[in-house]
Scaffold this motif. Structure first.
Motif, PDB file in Angstrom:
ATOM      1  N   SER A  43      -2.652 -13.342  15.169  1.00 50.91           N
ATOM      2  CA  SER A  43      -2.214 -12.053  15.714  1.00 50.91           C
ATOM      3  C   SER A  43      -0.699 -11.943  15.570  1.00 50.91           C
ATOM      4  CB  SER A  43      -2.598 -11.949  17.190  1.00 50.91           C
ATOM      5  OG  SER A  43      -1.810 -12.853  17.953  1.00 50.91           O
ATOM      6  N   GLU A  44      -0.167 -10.746  15.734  1.00 51.49           N
ATOM      7  CA  GLU A  44       1.292 -10.542  15.654  1.00 51.49           C
ATOM      8  C   GLU A  44       2.004 -11.384  16.706  1.00 51.49           C
ATOM      9  OE1 GLU A  44       2.929  -6.592  15.234  1.00 51.49           O
ATOM     10  OE2 GLU A  44       1.064  -5.913  14.279  1.00 51.49           O
ATOM     11  N   GLU A  45       1.412 -11.474  17.894  1.00 53.67           N
ATOM     12  CA  GLU A  45       2.000 -12.270  18.987  1.00 53.67           C
ATOM     13  C   GLU A  45       2.042 -13.753  18.609  1.00 53.67           C
ATOM     14  OE1 GLU A  45       0.880 -13.669  23.500  1.00 53.67           O
ATOM     15  OE2 GLU A  45       0.080 -11.756  22.805  1.00 53.67           O
ATOM     16  N   GLU A  46       0.961 -14.252  17.996  1.00 54.45           N
ATOM     17  CA  GLU A  46       0.916 -15.655  17.578  1.00 54.45           C
ATOM     18  C   GLU A  46       1.934 -15.934  16.469  1.00 54.45           C
ATOM     19  OE1 GLU A  46      -3.753 -16.752  18.490  1.00 54.45           O
ATOM     20  OE2 GLU A  46      -3.268 -15.560  16.695  1.00 54.45           O
ATOM     21  N   VAL A  47       2.054 -15.019  15.538  1.00 54.49           N
ATOM     22  CA  VAL A  47       3.031 -15.165  14.457  1.00 54.49           C
ATOM     23  C   VAL A  47       4.442 -15.200  15.041  1.00 54.49           C
ATOM     24  CG1 VAL A  47       4.061 -14.017  12.451  1.00 54.49           C
ATOM     25  CG2 VAL A  47       1.574 -14.158  12.660  1.00 54.49           C
ATOM     26  N   GLN A  48       4.710 -14.327  16.001  1.00 58.65           N
ATOM     27  CA  GLN A  48       6.026 -14.281  16.655  1.00 58.65           C
ATOM     28  C   GLN A  48       6.336 -15.614  17.342  1.00 58.65           C
ATOM     29  OE1 GLN A  48       7.813 -11.629  16.064  1.00 58.65           O
ATOM     30  NE2 GLN A  48       9.596 -12.315  17.173  1.00 58.65           N
ATOM     31  N   LYS A  49       5.354 -16.190  18.019  1.00 56.89           N
ATOM     32  CA  LYS A  49       5.539 -17.489  18.685  1.00 56.89           C
ATOM     33  C   LYS A  49       5.905 -18.570  17.667  1.00 56.89           C
ATOM     34  CE  LYS A  49       2.361 -16.958  22.601  1.00 56.89           C
ATOM     35  NZ  LYS A  49       1.090 -17.461  23.183  1.00 56.89           N
ATOM     36  N   GLN A  51       7.177 -18.123  14.617  1.00 60.96           N
ATOM     37  CA  GLN A  51       8.498 -17.843  14.034  1.00 60.96           C
ATOM     38  C   GLN A  51       9.606 -18.350  14.940  1.00 60.96           C
ATOM     39  OE1 GLN A  51       8.186 -13.591  13.290  1.00 60.96           O
ATOM     40  NE2 GLN A  51       7.923 -13.956  11.103  1.00 60.96           N
TER      41      GLN A  51
END
Length: 175
Positions: A43-49, A51
């Motif tokens: 998810s976008e949230e997981e990718v952000q974490k 990064q």
């Protein structure tokens, strides 16, 4: 004019060499194994974490040496039927000559370290370079032993190999 050699560059983001992806995922509370579809994207949230966690990550001398050792395994005349599609083991069209495959000095752009690799050969098959990079990265991060490359390059063995993203591949020179 007919070309005799071609040189490509593939830029490897150093965070791919992170030695403990499973631990990194657990630290950031990303549960990959518990998903119904294991191939589903993050998810976008997981990718952000991720990064954020990988911000400023730098490769080690050891991981770059392992990457170089893996890439050197490709030098010479080998069979690359496992590195493309539609070719059977031992088929003459799968045979290719690679003169050199080198790791160059890492560069940092916008706080992301990139490891340039450069391959010089006569000609390449569809997806060949991207699959070679994929296996070499797995070896460098110790997700696969160096010996797996001998199996993948064997004239008789068949195996599935992941394809690295196209975004890092550049034709540098044809001569």
């Amino acid at each position: 004019t007919q070309r005799d050699r071609v040189r490509y560059q593939y830029m490897v983001p150093s965070f791919l060499l992170h030695p403990d992806w499973k631990g990194l995922m657990e630290q950031n509370h990303i549960q990959v194994e518990q998903r119904e579809n294991l191939k589903a994207p993050l998810s976008e949230e997981e990718v952000q974490k991720l990064q954020t966690a990988l911000q400023g990550y730098r490769s080690t001398e050891e991981s770059r040496k392992l990457l170089q050792a893996a890439l050197r395994k490709y030098e010479g005349t080998k069979f690359y039927h496992n590195y493309t599609r539609g070719l059977a083991p031992g088929q003459a069209q799968a045979q290719r000559y690679i003169q050199s495959f080198d790791v160059q000095k890492p560069v940092v752009m916008e706080d992301v370290e990139w490891i340039p690799t450069q391959v010089l050969g006569q000609s390449f098959l569809l997806h060949q370079i991207r699959k070679m990079i994929s296996v070499a990265v797995d070896v460098a991060r110790k997700a696969a032993p160096l010996e797996v490359m001998d199996k993948a390059l064997s004239k008789k063995e068949t195996m599935n190999i992941n394809v690295a993203p196209a975004q890092g591949l550049f034709l540098e020179m044809s001569f």
